[in-house]
Scaffold this motif. Structure first.
Motif, PDB file in Angstrom:
ATOM      1  N   PRO A   1      -5.114  -4.362 -14.009  1.00  0.00           N
ATOM      2  CA  PRO A   1      -5.981  -4.478 -12.829  1.00  0.00           C
ATOM      3  C   PRO A   1      -5.233  -4.321 -11.514  1.00  0.00           C
ATOM      4  O   PRO A   1      -5.765  -3.748 -10.554  1.00  0.00           O
ATOM      5  CB  PRO A   1      -6.566  -5.892 -12.972  1.00  0.00           C
ATOM      6  CG  PRO A   1      -6.508  -6.194 -14.426  1.00  0.00           C
ATOM      7  CD  PRO A   1      -5.242  -5.538 -14.895  1.00  0.00           C
ATOM      8  N   TYR A   2      -3.985  -4.815 -11.463  1.00  0.00           N
ATOM      9  CA  TYR A   2      -3.221  -4.692 -10.230  1.00  0.00           C
ATOM     10  C   TYR A   2      -2.802  -3.242  -9.987  1.00  0.00           C
ATOM     11  O   TYR A   2      -2.753  -2.780  -8.844  1.00  0.00           O
ATOM     12  CB  TYR A   2      -1.993  -5.601 -10.276  1.00  0.00           C
ATOM     13  CG  TYR A   2      -2.338  -7.070 -10.305  1.00  0.00           C
ATOM     14  CD1 TYR A   2      -2.745  -7.729  -9.150  1.00  0.00           C
ATOM     15  CD2 TYR A   2      -2.290  -7.797 -11.487  1.00  0.00           C
ATOM     16  CE1 TYR A   2      -3.076  -9.072  -9.176  1.00  0.00           C
ATOM     17  CE2 TYR A   2      -2.622  -9.145 -11.522  1.00  0.00           C
ATOM     18  CZ  TYR A   2      -3.014  -9.772 -10.366  1.00  0.00           C
ATOM     19  OH  TYR A   2      -3.347 -11.098 -10.392  1.00  0.00           O
ATOM     20  N   ILE A   3      -2.482  -2.527 -11.070  1.00  0.00           N
ATOM     21  CA  ILE A   3      -2.170  -1.102 -10.931  1.00  0.00           C
ATOM     22  C   ILE A   3      -3.391  -0.362 -10.414  1.00  0.00           C
ATOM     23  O   ILE A   3      -3.302   0.521  -9.556  1.00  0.00           O
ATOM     24  CB  ILE A   3      -1.697  -0.515 -12.276  1.00  0.00           C
ATOM     25  CG1 ILE A   3      -0.387  -1.164 -12.703  1.00  0.00           C
ATOM     26  CG2 ILE A   3      -1.505   1.001 -12.159  1.00  0.00           C
ATOM     27  CD1 ILE A   3       0.119  -0.661 -14.043  1.00  0.00           C
ATOM     28  N   LEU A   4      -4.556  -0.708 -10.958  1.00  0.00           N
ATOM     29  CA  LEU A   4      -5.798  -0.072 -10.514  1.00  0.00           C
ATOM     30  C   LEU A   4      -6.037  -0.331  -9.031  1.00  0.00           C
ATOM     31  O   LEU A   4      -6.390   0.590  -8.276  1.00  0.00           O
ATOM     32  CB  LEU A   4      -6.973  -0.585 -11.350  1.00  0.00           C
ATOM     33  CG  LEU A   4      -8.353  -0.017 -10.990  1.00  0.00           C
ATOM     34  CD1 LEU A   4      -8.372   1.497 -11.180  1.00  0.00           C
ATOM     35  CD2 LEU A   4      -9.439  -0.675 -11.834  1.00  0.00           C
ATOM     36  N   ILE A   5      -5.840  -1.582  -8.605  1.00  0.00           N
ATOM     37  CA  ILE A   5      -6.012  -1.911  -7.192  1.00  0.00           C
ATOM     38  C   ILE A   5      -5.045  -1.103  -6.328  1.00  0.00           C
ATOM     39  O   ILE A   5      -5.423  -0.536  -5.294  1.00  0.00           O
ATOM     40  CB  ILE A   5      -5.799  -3.421  -6.964  1.00  0.00           C
ATOM     41  CG1 ILE A   5      -6.923  -4.221  -7.628  1.00  0.00           C
ATOM     42  CG2 ILE A   5      -5.738  -3.736  -5.468  1.00  0.00           C
ATOM     43  CD1 ILE A   5      -6.691  -5.722  -7.637  1.00  0.00           C
ATOM     44  N   GLY A   6      -3.789  -1.041  -6.775  1.00  0.00           N
ATOM     45  CA  GLY A   6      -2.788  -0.305  -6.012  1.00  0.00           C
ATOM     46  C   GLY A   6      -3.082   1.174  -5.919  1.00  0.00           C
ATOM     47  O   GLY A   6      -2.924   1.789  -4.853  1.00  0.00           O
ATOM     48  N   THR A   7      -3.522   1.774  -7.012  1.00  0.00           N
ATOM     49  CA  THR A   7      -3.802   3.208  -7.000  1.00  0.00           C
ATOM     50  C   THR A   7      -5.069   3.522  -6.205  1.00  0.00           C
ATOM     51  O   THR A   7      -5.148   4.565  -5.554  1.00  0.00           O
ATOM     52  CB  THR A   7      -3.932   3.744  -8.432  1.00  0.00           C
ATOM     53  OG1 THR A   7      -4.852   2.938  -9.177  1.00  0.00           O
ATOM     54  CG2 THR A   7      -2.589   3.719  -9.139  1.00  0.00           C
ATOM     55  N   VAL A   8      -6.053   2.645  -6.245  1.00  0.00           N
ATOM     56  CA  VAL A   8      -7.241   2.847  -5.410  1.00  0.00           C
ATOM     57  C   VAL A   8      -6.857   2.764  -3.935  1.00  0.00           C
ATOM     58  O   VAL A   8      -7.314   3.569  -3.103  1.00  0.00           O
ATOM     59  CB  VAL A   8      -8.335   1.818  -5.756  1.00  0.00           C
ATOM     60  CG1 VAL A   8      -9.460   1.858  -4.718  1.00  0.00           C
ATOM     61  CG2 VAL A   8      -8.907   2.088  -7.146  1.00  0.00           C
ATOM     62  N   MET A   9      -5.993   1.796  -3.609  1.00  0.00           N
ATOM     63  CA  MET A   9      -5.503   1.705  -2.229  1.00  0.00           C
ATOM     64  C   MET A   9      -4.759   2.971  -1.835  1.00  0.00           C
ATOM     65  O   MET A   9      -4.932   3.484  -0.725  1.00  0.00           O
ATOM     66  CB  MET A   9      -4.589   0.486  -2.071  1.00  0.00           C
ATOM     67  CG  MET A   9      -5.302  -0.851  -2.082  1.00  0.00           C
ATOM     68  SD  MET A   9      -4.150  -2.253  -1.917  1.00  0.00           S
ATOM     69  CE  MET A   9      -3.410  -1.917  -0.323  1.00  0.00           C
ATOM     70  N   SER A  10      -3.936   3.496  -2.757  1.00  0.00           N
ATOM     71  CA  SER A  10      -3.187   4.711  -2.451  1.00  0.00           C
ATOM     72  C   SER A  10      -4.131   5.887  -2.242  1.00  0.00           C
ATOM     73  O   SER A  10      -3.885   6.757  -1.398  1.00  0.00           O
ATOM     74  CB  SER A  10      -2.186   5.018  -3.576  1.00  0.00           C
ATOM     75  OG  SER A  10      -2.836   5.521  -4.733  1.00  0.00           O
ATOM     76  N   GLY A  11      -5.220   5.938  -3.008  1.00  0.00           N
ATOM     77  CA  GLY A  11      -6.198   7.007  -2.837  1.00  0.00           C
ATOM     78  C   GLY A  11      -6.866   6.960  -1.478  1.00  0.00           C
ATOM     79  O   GLY A  11      -7.025   7.994  -0.804  1.00  0.00           O
TER      80      GLY A  11
ATOM     81  N   MET B   1     -10.862   9.154  -4.660  1.00  0.00           N
ATOM     82  CA  MET B   1     -11.028   8.806  -6.071  1.00  0.00           C
ATOM     83  C   MET B   1     -10.177   9.705  -6.969  1.00  0.00           C
ATOM     84  O   MET B   1      -9.584   9.250  -7.948  1.00  0.00           O
ATOM     85  CB  MET B   1     -12.496   8.897  -6.462  1.00  0.00           C
ATOM     86  CG  MET B   1     -13.399   7.859  -5.796  1.00  0.00           C
ATOM     87  SD  MET B   1     -12.975   6.149  -6.262  1.00  0.00           S
ATOM     88  CE  MET B   1     -12.033   5.619  -4.824  1.00  0.00           C
ATOM     89  N   ARG B   2     -10.113  10.982  -6.651  1.00  0.00           N
ATOM     90  CA  ARG B   2      -9.300  11.897  -7.452  1.00  0.00           C
ATOM     91  C   ARG B   2      -7.810  11.564  -7.320  1.00  0.00           C
ATOM     92  O   ARG B   2      -7.067  11.596  -8.308  1.00  0.00           O
ATOM     93  CB  ARG B   2      -9.557  13.334  -7.017  1.00  0.00           C
ATOM     94  CG  ARG B   2     -10.925  13.872  -7.445  1.00  0.00           C
ATOM     95  CD  ARG B   2     -11.155  15.285  -6.929  1.00  0.00           C
ATOM     96  NE  ARG B   2     -12.414  15.824  -7.440  1.00  0.00           N
ATOM     97  CZ  ARG B   2     -12.936  16.986  -7.056  1.00  0.00           C
ATOM     98  NH1 ARG B   2     -12.291  17.724  -6.151  1.00  0.00           N
ATOM     99  NH2 ARG B   2     -14.073  17.396  -7.570  1.00  0.00           N
ATOM    100  N   THR B   3      -7.387  11.248  -6.109  1.00  0.00           N
ATOM    101  CA  THR B   3      -5.991  10.860  -5.906  1.00  0.00           C
ATOM    102  C   THR B   3      -5.671   9.568  -6.648  1.00  0.00           C
ATOM    103  O   THR B   3      -4.610   9.440  -7.280  1.00  0.00           O
ATOM    104  CB  THR B   3      -5.712  10.681  -4.402  1.00  0.00           C
ATOM    105  OG1 THR B   3      -5.991  11.901  -3.721  1.00  0.00           O
ATOM    106  CG2 THR B   3      -4.259  10.291  -4.169  1.00  0.00           C
ATOM    107  N   ALA B   4      -6.583   8.606  -6.582  1.00  0.00           N
ATOM    108  CA  ALA B   4      -6.384   7.340  -7.292  1.00  0.00           C
ATOM    109  C   ALA B   4      -6.283   7.567  -8.801  1.00  0.00           C
ATOM    110  O   ALA B   4      -5.455   6.939  -9.477  1.00  0.00           O
ATOM    111  CB  ALA B   4      -7.526   6.376  -6.973  1.00  0.00           C
TER     112      ALA B   4
END
Length: 333
Positions: free
Chosen positions: A29-39, A192-195
């Motif tokens: 879940p933390y990876i998901l949060i981080g990647t969504v933030m990066s997107g 979303m694609r970047t995430a």
């Protein structure tokens, strides 16, 4: 009539799989949060904004970057993809590395969890209590992060970053003006694609590290660790090694360290500082952003600094932490 399926017999493989799944469910879940933030950073953060906001003085901006975790409170799993995107958006390399190292320690969640974990530890001479350990962890983490960042002031992106990330930085630097903003819906799709790409890239390295961690957690006799607790010369590097292979989340590792009564406060501080900066899974996650040579350099520098500073740092914080009245009276008859 209800039939209950027979539970499988315990096995070494089953233990590994159980440990693997528990870490994945905790960290994913933390990876998901981080990647969504990066997107969203990639899609919505203006390329030149960071350059305009941060001070022009690189030393001062590096010092400020050590506190960015208070604004972006992410753990070590989430911070890697965020830093990757921030660098490509113009965040200076020294600031990015400082934020990368400090964010898993200097954020409100970790501060609160550290104080909670050590709230029943009595503050006395040589033993850091709740506030003392939390302050020691924050201050030592900040100091090491800033030192690492300052060492990279004169480094170029190509000397530190992987080829693909360095190419993205070069493209961003070549842009002389801010490109026209596409419609909101297009930017949302881009985010979303970047995430999704960042998540798949980061999760692959994360899974490799978790497999190694799971094998260690289930196949190594953890009781043997207590044999090295008698001296800080062995206890500090041993707990640092333990933090490296256990790969605990920085929001929960204090609850593992606090009950280790056999170990000194210095060893516990080393455990709580080194683990969020470097562990098995982070080695592989760093490889998605940085060059192999830099990852090796970063490992050596952080290990030496944490191991060398943990004891004197604990003694310094011990001098300034408030002591109970009884302890003060006993030390000054």
């Amino acid at each position: 009539m209800i039939f209950l399926a027979e539970l499988p017999a315990p096995s070494r493989l089953g233990d590994v799989l159980m440990s693997f799944l528990s870490i994945v469910f905790e960290g994913a879940p933390y990876i998901l949060i981080g990647t969504v933030m990066s997107g969203f950073i990639a899609a919505f953060l203006p390329s030149k904004l960071l350059e305009r906001v941060l001070p022009k003085n690189r030393v001062l901006s590096t010092l400020i970057a050590g506190f960015m975790g208070l604004i972006f409170p992410v753990c070590e799993c989430a911070v890697v993809p965020v830093v990757r995107r921030l660098v490509q958006k113009g965040l200076p390399l020294s600031c990015a590395i400082t934020y990368l190292v400090s964010a898993p320690i200097i954020n409100p969640i970790v501060i609160f969890s550290t104080m909670s974990a050590f709230q029943n530890v009595e503050a006395k001479t040589g033993v850091l209590g709740s506030g003392g350990m939390a302050f020691a962890r924050i201050s030592l983490g900040y100091a090491i992060a800033v030192i690492v960042g300052l060492l990279l002031l004169r480094k170029k992106p190509g000397e530190v970053l992987s080829a693909s990330v360095a190419a993205g930085v070069a493209r961003a630097a070549a842009e002389t003006e801010e490109p026209a903003k596409p419609p909101f819906n297009d930017r949302l799709v881009h985010a979303m694609r970047t995430a999704m790409r960042d998540f798949l890239d980061t999760a692959m390295y994360f899974a490799i590290g978790v497999i190694i961690t799971s094998v260690f957690n289930t196949q190594i006799d953890q009781a043997k660790v207590d044999l090295v607790a008698s001296s800080d010369w062995t206890a500090i590097p041993s707990l640092m090694g333990l933090a490296f292979v256990l790969a605990l989340c920085s929001t929960s590792d204090a609850f593992i360290a606090a009950p280790m009564a056999a170990f000194s406060s210095a060893a516990k501080l080393a455990f709580l500082t080194f683990g969020p900066m470097l562990d098995v899974k982070l080695i592989f996650m760093y490889s998605a952003v940085f060059s192999r040579k830099f990852v090796i350099w970063l490992c050596i520098v952080m290990f030496v600094m944490v191991a060398g500073l943990a004891k004197p740092w604990t003694m310094m914080i011990d001098q300034i932490q408030p002591k109970p009245a009884a302890a003060v009276k006993a030390s000054h008859p």
